[in-house]
Design a protein around this motif. Structure first.
Motif, PDB file in Angstrom:
ATOM      1  N   PRO A   6       0.972  -1.113   0.059  1.00  0.00           N
ATOM      2  CA  PRO A   6      -0.049  -0.156   0.071  1.00  0.00           C
ATOM      3  C   PRO A   6       0.718   1.223  -0.046  1.00  0.00           C
ATOM      4  CG  PRO A   6      -1.031  -1.734   1.503  1.00  0.00           C
ATOM      5  CD  PRO A   6       0.308  -2.196   1.105  1.00  0.00           C
ATOM      6  N   MET A   7       2.234   1.483   0.370  1.00  0.00           N
ATOM      7  CA  MET A   7       3.011   2.518   0.553  1.00  0.00           C
ATOM      8  C   MET A   7       3.518   3.138  -1.082  1.00  0.00           C
ATOM      9  SD  MET A   7       5.333   1.652   3.781  1.00  0.00           S
ATOM     10  CE  MET A   7       6.425   3.198   3.359  1.00  0.00           C
ATOM     11  N   LYS A  21     -17.862  10.242 -11.843  1.00  0.00           N
ATOM     12  CA  LYS A  21     -17.228  10.639 -10.803  1.00  0.00           C
ATOM     13  C   LYS A  21     -16.244   9.636 -10.032  1.00  0.00           C
ATOM     14  CE  LYS A  21     -21.001   8.327  -8.058  1.00  0.00           C
ATOM     15  NZ  LYS A  21     -20.230   7.911  -6.848  1.00  0.00           N
ATOM     16  N   LEU A  22     -15.337  10.304  -9.309  1.00  0.00           N
ATOM     17  CA  LEU A  22     -14.222   9.425  -8.693  1.00  0.00           C
ATOM     18  C   LEU A  22     -14.862   8.752  -7.439  1.00  0.00           C
ATOM     19  CD1 LEU A  22     -11.974  12.588  -8.221  1.00  0.00           C
ATOM     20  CD2 LEU A  22     -11.947  10.888  -9.879  1.00  0.00           C
ATOM     21  N   LEU A  23     -13.808   7.722  -7.363  1.00  0.00           N
ATOM     22  CA  LEU A  23     -14.425   6.454  -6.340  1.00  0.00           C
ATOM     23  C   LEU A  23     -15.649   6.137  -6.283  1.00  0.00           C
ATOM     24  CD1 LEU A  23     -11.399   7.418  -5.124  1.00  0.00           C
ATOM     25  CD2 LEU A  23     -12.646   6.865  -2.790  1.00  0.00           C
ATOM     26  N   SER A  24     -16.181   5.871  -7.759  1.00  0.00           N
ATOM     27  CA  SER A  24     -17.751   5.667  -7.898  1.00  0.00           C
ATOM     28  C   SER A  24     -18.299   4.548  -7.195  1.00  0.00           C
ATOM     29  CB  SER A  24     -17.808   5.421  -9.455  1.00  0.00           C
ATOM     30  OG  SER A  24     -16.899   4.236  -9.765  1.00  0.00           O
ATOM     31  N   ARG A  25     -17.475   3.514  -6.611  1.00  0.00           N
ATOM     32  CA  ARG A  25     -18.069   2.499  -5.980  1.00  0.00           C
ATOM     33  C   ARG A  25     -17.957   2.548  -4.414  1.00  0.00           C
ATOM     34  NH1 ARG A  25     -15.131  -2.790  -9.197  1.00  0.00           N
ATOM     35  NH2 ARG A  25     -15.845  -2.297 -11.337  1.00  0.00           N
ATOM     36  N   LEU A  26     -17.331   3.594  -4.126  1.00  0.00           N
ATOM     37  CA  LEU A  26     -17.244   3.717  -2.595  1.00  0.00           C
ATOM     38  C   LEU A  26     -18.018   5.065  -1.973  1.00  0.00           C
ATOM     39  CD1 LEU A  26     -13.266   2.913  -2.355  1.00  0.00           C
ATOM     40  CD2 LEU A  26     -15.278   1.484  -1.767  1.00  0.00           C
ATOM     41  N   LEU A  27     -18.035   6.344  -2.875  1.00  0.00           N
ATOM     42  CA  LEU A  27     -18.749   7.440  -2.441  1.00  0.00           C
ATOM     43  C   LEU A  27     -19.785   7.732  -2.941  1.00  0.00           C
ATOM     44  CD1 LEU A  27     -15.431   9.743  -2.609  1.00  0.00           C
ATOM     45  CD2 LEU A  27     -16.362   8.308  -0.733  1.00  0.00           C
ATOM     46  N   LEU A  67      -5.078   6.037 -15.976  1.00  0.00           N
ATOM     47  CA  LEU A  67      -6.498   5.303 -16.424  1.00  0.00           C
ATOM     48  C   LEU A  67      -7.017   4.874 -15.255  1.00  0.00           C
ATOM     49  CD1 LEU A  67      -4.939   3.754 -19.490  1.00  0.00           C
ATOM     50  CD2 LEU A  67      -5.601   6.023 -19.166  1.00  0.00           C
ATOM     51  N   GLY A  68      -8.142   5.335 -14.766  1.00  0.00           N
ATOM     52  CA  GLY A  68      -8.830   5.027 -13.445  1.00  0.00           C
ATOM     53  C   GLY A  68      -9.124   5.991 -12.371  1.00  0.00           C
ATOM     54  N   GLY A  69     -10.176   6.205 -12.110  1.00  0.00           N
ATOM     55  CA  GLY A  69     -10.415   7.160 -10.944  1.00  0.00           C
ATOM     56  C   GLY A  69     -10.874   6.601  -9.666  1.00  0.00           C
ATOM     57  N   GLY A  70     -10.216   5.352  -9.352  1.00  0.00           N
ATOM     58  CA  GLY A  70     -10.720   4.701  -8.196  1.00  0.00           C
ATOM     59  C   GLY A  70      -9.768   5.160  -7.150  1.00  0.00           C
ATOM     60  N   LEU A  71      -9.605   4.193  -6.177  1.00  0.00           N
ATOM     61  CA  LEU A  71      -8.713   4.639  -4.925  1.00  0.00           C
ATOM     62  C   LEU A  71      -7.285   4.686  -5.394  1.00  0.00           C
ATOM     63  CD1 LEU A  71      -9.142   3.027  -1.378  1.00  0.00           C
ATOM     64  CD2 LEU A  71      -6.952   3.065  -2.610  1.00  0.00           C
ATOM     65  N   ILE A  72      -6.791   3.870  -6.068  1.00  0.00           N
ATOM     66  CA  ILE A  72      -5.308   3.784  -6.413  1.00  0.00           C
ATOM     67  C   ILE A  72      -5.246   5.054  -7.410  1.00  0.00           C
ATOM     68  CG2 ILE A  72      -3.369   2.601  -7.580  1.00  0.00           C
ATOM     69  CD1 ILE A  72      -4.396   1.392  -4.655  1.00  0.00           C
ATOM     70  N   GLY A  73      -5.966   5.159  -8.502  1.00  0.00           N
ATOM     71  CA  GLY A  73      -5.834   6.162  -9.335  1.00  0.00           C
ATOM     72  C   GLY A  73      -5.658   7.600  -8.646  1.00  0.00           C
ATOM     73  N   ILE A 116      -6.611   0.816 -13.276  1.00  0.00           N
ATOM     74  CA  ILE A 116      -8.193   0.175 -13.324  1.00  0.00           C
ATOM     75  C   ILE A 116      -8.456  -0.573 -12.421  1.00  0.00           C
ATOM     76  CG2 ILE A 116      -9.474  -0.915 -15.072  1.00  0.00           C
ATOM     77  CD1 ILE A 116      -8.629   1.740 -16.110  1.00  0.00           C
ATOM     78  N   GLY A 117      -7.689  -1.276 -11.769  1.00  0.00           N
ATOM     79  CA  GLY A 117      -8.330  -2.207 -10.620  1.00  0.00           C
ATOM     80  C   GLY A 117      -7.215  -3.669 -10.884  1.00  0.00           C
ATOM     81  N   LEU A 118      -7.544  -4.385  -9.909  1.00  0.00           N
ATOM     82  CA  LEU A 118      -6.831  -5.733  -9.991  1.00  0.00           C
ATOM     83  C   LEU A 118      -7.830  -7.013 -10.179  1.00  0.00           C
ATOM     84  CD1 LEU A 118      -4.907  -5.177  -6.621  1.00  0.00           C
ATOM     85  CD2 LEU A 118      -4.194  -4.817  -8.998  1.00  0.00           C
ATOM     86  N   LYS A 119      -7.247  -8.048 -10.456  1.00  0.00           N
ATOM     87  CA  LYS A 119      -7.883  -9.113 -10.883  1.00  0.00           C
ATOM     88  C   LYS A 119      -7.215 -10.180  -9.979  1.00  0.00           C
ATOM     89  CE  LYS A 119      -9.348 -12.464 -14.744  1.00  0.00           C
ATOM     90  NZ  LYS A 119      -9.120 -12.749 -15.851  1.00  0.00           N
ATOM     91  N   PRO A 120      -7.638 -11.051  -9.215  1.00  0.00           N
ATOM     92  CA  PRO A 120      -7.158 -12.053  -8.336  1.00  0.00           C
ATOM     93  C   PRO A 120      -6.679 -13.294  -9.210  1.00  0.00           C
ATOM     94  CG  PRO A 120      -9.368 -11.543  -7.258  1.00  0.00           C
ATOM     95  CD  PRO A 120      -9.336 -10.493  -8.728  1.00  0.00           C
TER      96      PRO A 120
END
Length: 383
Positions: free
Chosen positions: A44-45, A178-184, A150-156, A238-242
């Motif tokens: 995370p750092m 909008k940013l963090l569209s899945r969280l906010l 590319l990506g307006g989520g948490l990591i972006g 964009i995100g992560l895939k397990p």
């Protein structure tokens, strides 16, 4: 000598499981298999390391040799997992070695999701998912003035804020409006965008990138609305895939992640999964607090005391100093609605069900001081 417990993965999940297990069991042989250098660092750092002027080397908290001594473990660095034989209780490694295990813990992590982009520069789009990625990213920032994210989520959003400390102007591009569209909720997202924008972040929302082409020393991005954007560098967040492929090949049940029960047990005897690769009791939670809860529970189970994982309310700190943000998202699919209170220096959003029970919240600015007071009001996700 008895068969070892084998942990595949040396990230936060793998190493913290090993540490928690060693607190309970000093004698059982322990093997940690690592795809990389096997030094201990906190993933995370990576998304706020530029502000601290961290290099890949200084992000390593403990070298592999130190971890080997601390854990009294066999450490196999630069070694990948090739095959799992659940019947024989063995794994085959990429160097050709076969290991027998008493119990196997899969802490395989996740891979960055890549957009299907056209253009001759698609292979040069960067992502940062481990320490080696960060080293390449930091090196390529030399001489760069602009970065398209590319990506307006948490990591972006975290990388956008972090790049400002490097004197780089970031532009965040996301198909969501909008940013963090899945969280906010919308009002909180607007506040986050306002504060990041005031700090120097630009946004192109409601559009996606369709192609990336070389343009001199930088790149020309073509967006879905036909417009174009130039950037010196391009970062995909964009995100992560397990990572589920090897488990699936071994006949272990997978859905979004490697599926487990609350004991972190997979469908195969003596095989467990945790961290970003795992889907625990139907939940995929790529955050630090759930991971730490998993390591404590699984360590106890491996040491002889079956212990189901417990998830209390687990607020997530978004590393955006330009707009301090804490999110405790409601359970996916939870019924309820958001109520939002705004002031000049704070945004407090509460998600409550029909009975008025608080199920989640989002806090921005000065409101982050309410984190603990609200967290104790939110029921546990798993108890």
């Amino acid at each position: 000598m008895s068969q070892p417990i084998v942990i595949v993965g040396s990230g936060l999940a793998g190493y913290n499981l090993a540490r928690e297990f060693r607190k309970l069991d000093k004698a059982t042989p322990l093997v940690v298999v690592s795809r990389d250098h096997a030094g201990f660092y906190s993933k995370p750092m990576l998304s706020n390391a530029l502000a601290g002027k961290k290099t890949a080397a200084t992000l390593v908290m403990k070298a592999a040799e130190k971890m080997r001594e601390e854990l009294n473990a066999t450490l196999l660095d630069r070694t990948g997992l090739k095959r799992i034989d659940t019947a024989a209780q063995t794994i085959e490694l990429t160097d050709g070695e076969t290991l027998h295990y008493r119990d196997l813990a899969l802490a395989l992590g996740a891979d960055p999701i890549r957009l299907p982009l056209a253009g001759d520069a698609e292979p040069e789009v960067m992502s940062v998912n481990d320490l080696d990625d960060y080293a390449r990213f930091a090196e390529r920032l030399e001489g760069a003035d602009t970065v398209a994210i590319l990506g307006g989520g948490l990591i972006g959003c975290e990388f956008a804020n972090d790049l400002l400390h490097r004197g780089v102007a970031p532009t965040v591009i996301d198909v969501a409006d909008k940013l963090l569209s899945r969280l906010l909720p919308p009002q909180a997202s607007e506040r986050l965008q306002e504060k990041l924008g005031a700090a120097g972040v630009a946004f192109r929302l409601g559009v996606s990138v369709t192609r990336v082409d070389r343009d001199g020393n930088g790149y020309q991005l073509t967006l879905s609305d036909g417009s174009r954007l130039y950037a010196d560098r391009v970062l995909s967040a964009i995100g992560l895939k397990p990572r589920t492929g090897l488990a699936a090949e071994a006949g272990i049940a997978t859905q979004r992640g490697i599926t487990t029960d609350r004991l972190l047990a997979t469908s195969a005897p003596h095989v467990y999964a945790l961290g970003d690769c795992a889907e625990v009791a139907g939940l995929s939670l790529p955050f630090v607090l759930p991971l730490m809860a998993q390591t404590r529970a699984l360590a106890a189970t491996l040491a002889g005391t079956p212990t189901p994982v417990v998830y209390p309310a687990m607020p997530v700190t978004v590393k955006t100093p330009a707009c301090p943000t804490v999110v405790c998202p409601p359970l996916p699919g939870a019924a309820g609605s958001w109520s939002v209170e705004l002031s000049d220096d704070a945004c407090t959003a509460r998600f409550a069900d029909a009975a008025g029970q608080l199920r989640g919240f989002a806090l921005l600015g000065a409101a982050v001081s309410q984190r603990q007071a609200l967290a104790v009001q939110v029921p546990a996700w798993l108890d």
